[in-house]
Scaffold this motif. Structure first.
Motif, PDB file in Angstrom:
ATOM      1  N   GLY A   3      19.682  39.883  27.961  1.00 15.77           N
ATOM      2  CA  GLY A   3      20.907  39.150  28.219  1.00 15.77           C
ATOM      3  C   GLY A   3      22.008  40.060  28.716  1.00 15.77           C
ATOM      4  N   ALA A   4      23.169  40.040  28.057  1.00 14.77           N
ATOM      5  CA  ALA A   4      24.322  40.839  28.479  1.00 14.77           C
ATOM      6  C   ALA A   4      24.031  42.331  28.408  1.00 14.77           C
ATOM      7  CB  ALA A   4      25.533  40.511  27.612  1.00 14.77           C
ATOM      8  N   LEU A   5      23.059  42.712  27.584  1.00 13.64           N
ATOM      9  CA  LEU A   5      22.743  44.129  27.454  1.00 13.64           C
ATOM     10  C   LEU A   5      21.873  44.620  28.601  1.00 13.64           C
ATOM     11  CD1 LEU A   5      22.104  44.335  23.623  1.00 13.64           C
ATOM     12  CD2 LEU A   5      24.205  44.795  24.884  1.00 13.64           C
ATOM     13  N   GLY A   6      21.222  43.727  29.295  1.00 14.09           N
ATOM     14  CA  GLY A   6      20.407  44.112  30.432  1.00 14.09           C
ATOM     15  C   GLY A   6      18.973  43.666  30.251  1.00 14.09           C
ATOM     16  N   ARG A  13      12.199  49.855  28.563  1.00 12.64           N
ATOM     17  CA  ARG A  13      13.573  50.327  28.325  1.00 12.64           C
ATOM     18  C   ARG A  13      14.588  49.373  28.943  1.00 12.64           C
ATOM     19  NH1 ARG A  13      14.237  55.368  26.319  1.00 12.64           N
ATOM     20  NH2 ARG A  13      12.376  56.617  26.141  1.00 12.64           N
ATOM     21  N   VAL A  14      15.780  49.359  28.356  1.00 10.37           N
ATOM     22  CA  VAL A  14      16.896  48.570  28.874  1.00 10.37           C
ATOM     23  C   VAL A  14      17.890  49.539  29.511  1.00 10.37           C
ATOM     24  CG1 VAL A  14      18.824  47.054  28.247  1.00 10.37           C
ATOM     25  CG2 VAL A  14      16.619  46.802  27.093  1.00 10.37           C
ATOM     26  N   ASP A  15      18.301  49.258  30.746  1.00  8.32           N
ATOM     27  CA  ASP A  15      19.304  50.084  31.418  1.00  8.32           C
ATOM     28  C   ASP A  15      20.669  49.701  30.874  1.00  8.32           C
ATOM     29  OD1 ASP A  15      21.031  51.446  33.063  1.00  8.32           O
ATOM     30  OD2 ASP A  15      20.268  50.589  34.929  1.00  8.32           O
ATOM     31  N   CYS A  16      21.315  50.621  30.178  1.00  6.60           N
ATOM     32  CA  CYS A  16      22.622  50.369  29.557  1.00  6.60           C
ATOM     33  C   CYS A  16      23.770  50.990  30.343  1.00  6.60           C
ATOM     34  CB  CYS A  16      22.625  50.904  28.125  1.00  6.60           C
ATOM     35  SG  CYS A  16      21.423  50.133  27.063  1.00  6.60           S
ATOM     36  N   SER A  17      23.494  51.465  31.546  1.00  6.94           N
ATOM     37  CA  SER A  17      24.531  52.171  32.305  1.00  6.94           C
ATOM     38  C   SER A  17      25.686  51.269  32.712  1.00  6.94           C
ATOM     39  CB  SER A  17      23.921  52.842  33.540  1.00  6.94           C
ATOM     40  OG  SER A  17      23.334  51.870  34.386  1.00  6.94           O
ATOM     41  N   GLY A  20      29.948  49.814  30.508  1.00  7.13           N
ATOM     42  CA  GLY A  20      31.344  49.868  30.875  1.00  7.13           C
ATOM     43  C   GLY A  20      32.289  50.681  30.035  1.00  7.13           C
ATOM     44  N   PRO A  21      33.560  50.230  30.012  1.00  5.38           N
ATOM     45  CA  PRO A  21      34.658  51.070  29.543  1.00  5.38           C
ATOM     46  C   PRO A  21      34.661  51.390  28.061  1.00  5.38           C
ATOM     47  CG  PRO A  21      35.431  48.842  29.897  1.00  5.38           C
ATOM     48  CD  PRO A  21      34.006  48.901  30.389  1.00  5.38           C
ATOM     49  N   VAL A  22      33.878  50.691  27.280  1.00  2.88           N
ATOM     50  CA  VAL A  22      33.905  50.948  25.850  1.00  2.88           C
ATOM     51  C   VAL A  22      32.578  51.570  25.420  1.00  2.88           C
ATOM     52  CG1 VAL A  22      34.579  50.028  23.616  1.00  2.88           C
ATOM     53  CG2 VAL A  22      35.408  48.922  25.673  1.00  2.88           C
ATOM     54  N   THR A  23      32.210  52.635  26.114  1.00  2.00           N
ATOM     55  CA  THR A  23      31.049  53.454  25.782  1.00  2.00           C
ATOM     56  C   THR A  23      31.545  54.890  25.749  1.00  2.00           C
ATOM     57  OG1 THR A  23      29.552  51.939  26.912  1.00  2.00           O
ATOM     58  CG2 THR A  23      28.730  54.162  26.490  1.00  2.00           C
ATOM     59  N   PHE A  24      31.247  55.580  24.652  1.00  2.00           N
ATOM     60  CA  PHE A  24      31.776  56.942  24.517  1.00  2.00           C
ATOM     61  C   PHE A  24      30.903  57.760  23.595  1.00  2.00           C
ATOM     62  CE2 PHE A  24      33.801  54.010  21.626  1.00  2.00           C
ATOM     63  CZ  PHE A  24      33.661  54.617  20.393  1.00  2.00           C
ATOM     64  N   SER A  25      30.995  59.065  23.766  1.00  2.00           N
ATOM     65  CA  SER A  25      30.278  59.998  22.905  1.00  2.00           C
ATOM     66  C   SER A  25      31.003  60.121  21.571  1.00  2.00           C
ATOM     67  CB  SER A  25      30.211  61.370  23.566  1.00  2.00           C
ATOM     68  OG  SER A  25      29.726  62.316  22.648  1.00  2.00           O
ATOM     69  N   VAL A  26      30.252  60.377  20.528  1.00  2.00           N
ATOM     70  CA  VAL A  26      30.870  60.678  19.232  1.00  2.00           C
ATOM     71  C   VAL A  26      30.901  62.181  19.002  1.00  2.00           C
ATOM     72  CG1 VAL A  26      30.291  58.442  18.213  1.00  2.00           C
ATOM     73  CG2 VAL A  26      28.707  60.352  17.947  1.00  2.00           C
ATOM     74  N   ASN A 123      25.284  62.816  29.435  1.00  2.00           N
ATOM     75  CA  ASN A 123      26.460  63.106  30.248  1.00  2.00           C
ATOM     76  C   ASN A 123      26.915  61.858  31.000  1.00  2.00           C
ATOM     77  OD1 ASN A 123      26.540  65.903  29.618  1.00  2.00           O
ATOM     78  ND2 ASN A 123      24.842  66.225  31.028  1.00  2.00           N
ATOM     79  N   GLN A 124      28.226  61.685  31.071  1.00  2.00           N
ATOM     80  CA  GLN A 124      28.796  60.547  31.783  1.00  2.00           C
ATOM     81  C   GLN A 124      28.329  60.542  33.233  1.00  2.00           C
ATOM     82  OE1 GLN A 124      33.038  60.331  31.526  1.00  2.00           O
ATOM     83  NE2 GLN A 124      33.151  58.440  32.660  1.00  2.00           N
ATOM     84  N   GLY A 125      27.945  59.359  33.705  1.00  2.00           N
ATOM     85  CA  GLY A 125      27.515  59.213  35.087  1.00  2.00           C
ATOM     86  C   GLY A 125      26.068  59.577  35.339  1.00  2.00           C
ATOM     87  N   GLU A 126      25.341  59.996  34.308  1.00  2.00           N
ATOM     88  CA  GLU A 126      23.929  60.369  34.440  1.00  2.00           C
ATOM     89  C   GLU A 126      23.061  59.355  33.695  1.00  2.00           C
ATOM     90  OE1 GLU A 126      22.795  62.937  36.179  1.00  2.00           O
ATOM     91  OE2 GLU A 126      24.766  63.740  36.665  1.00  2.00           O
ATOM     92  N   THR A 127      21.931  59.009  34.265  1.00  2.00           N
ATOM     93  CA  THR A 127      20.989  58.117  33.602  1.00  2.00           C
ATOM     94  C   THR A 127      20.097  58.960  32.706  1.00  2.00           C
ATOM     95  OG1 THR A 127      21.029  56.586  35.449  1.00  2.00           O
ATOM     96  CG2 THR A 127      19.160  56.419  33.938  1.00  2.00           C
ATOM     97  N   ARG A 128      20.083  58.645  31.436  1.00  2.44           N
ATOM     98  CA  ARG A 128      19.291  59.401  30.464  1.00  2.44           C
ATOM     99  C   ARG A 128      18.589  58.429  29.513  1.00  2.44           C
ATOM    100  NH1 ARG A 128      20.237  63.163  33.532  1.00  2.44           N
ATOM    101  NH2 ARG A 128      21.556  64.939  33.038  1.00  2.44           N
TER     102      ARG A 128
END
Length: 142
Positions: A3-6, A13-17, A20-26, A123-128
């Motif tokens: 669904g909304a997650l992909g 695997r689900v592509d989560c790239s 959006g804006p509320v994804t961040f490293s801890v 890393n931001q902008g990289e598919t992992r």
């Protein structure tokens, strides 16, 4: 997940790239082996990050929280020499001093530095690849 997650790909695997804006490293801002991340997908786009503040009434919030950990196991075979080497180290070490090769003051990665800071870092902008757990929050309840 879906669904909304992909959509689930042929590799399972689900592509989560796109989350959006509320994804961040801890991990802290100086960390180069970024292996943990959180994401929030709000049902109501008006609830995105700026409205979620400490003390906010969460009883009306509906969202999906993703907890993401870099999936090293998808590329390192169990009991391979690299696996056994990393197992011996057990974890990355962070300290206030200088790293073993003096390159990034204060860390000794569990994996070889070029892997820990490269293909196994979220890393931001990289598919992992990552292992993710999804929590559903509805009306402020998990």
């Amino acid at each position: 997940a879906g669904g909304a997650l992909g959509a689930v790909g042929s590799d399972g695997r689900v592509d989560c790239s796109h989350l959006g804006p509320v994804t961040f490293s801890v991990d802290n801002s100086g960390t180069r082996d970024i292996d943990d991340a959180l994401s929030f997908v709000f049902d109501d786009a008006d609830q995105i990050s700026s409205d979620v503040v400490p003390g906010m009434d969460m009883s009306s919030v509906n969202c999906t929280i993703g907890i993401h950990i870099a999936d090293v196991a998808c590329r390192i075979a169990c009991d391979s020499p690299l696996f056994l080497w990393a197992k011996e180290r057990a974890a990355s070490c962070y300290h206030g001093g200088v790293s073993e090769d003096h390159s990034d003051g204060g860390s000794i990665p569990m994996l070889p530095r070029e892997l820990a800071h490269g293909e196994f870092s979220l890393n931001q902008g990289e598919t992992r690849p990552a292992v993710s757990v999804w929590l559903r929050v509805e009306g402020g309840q998990v």
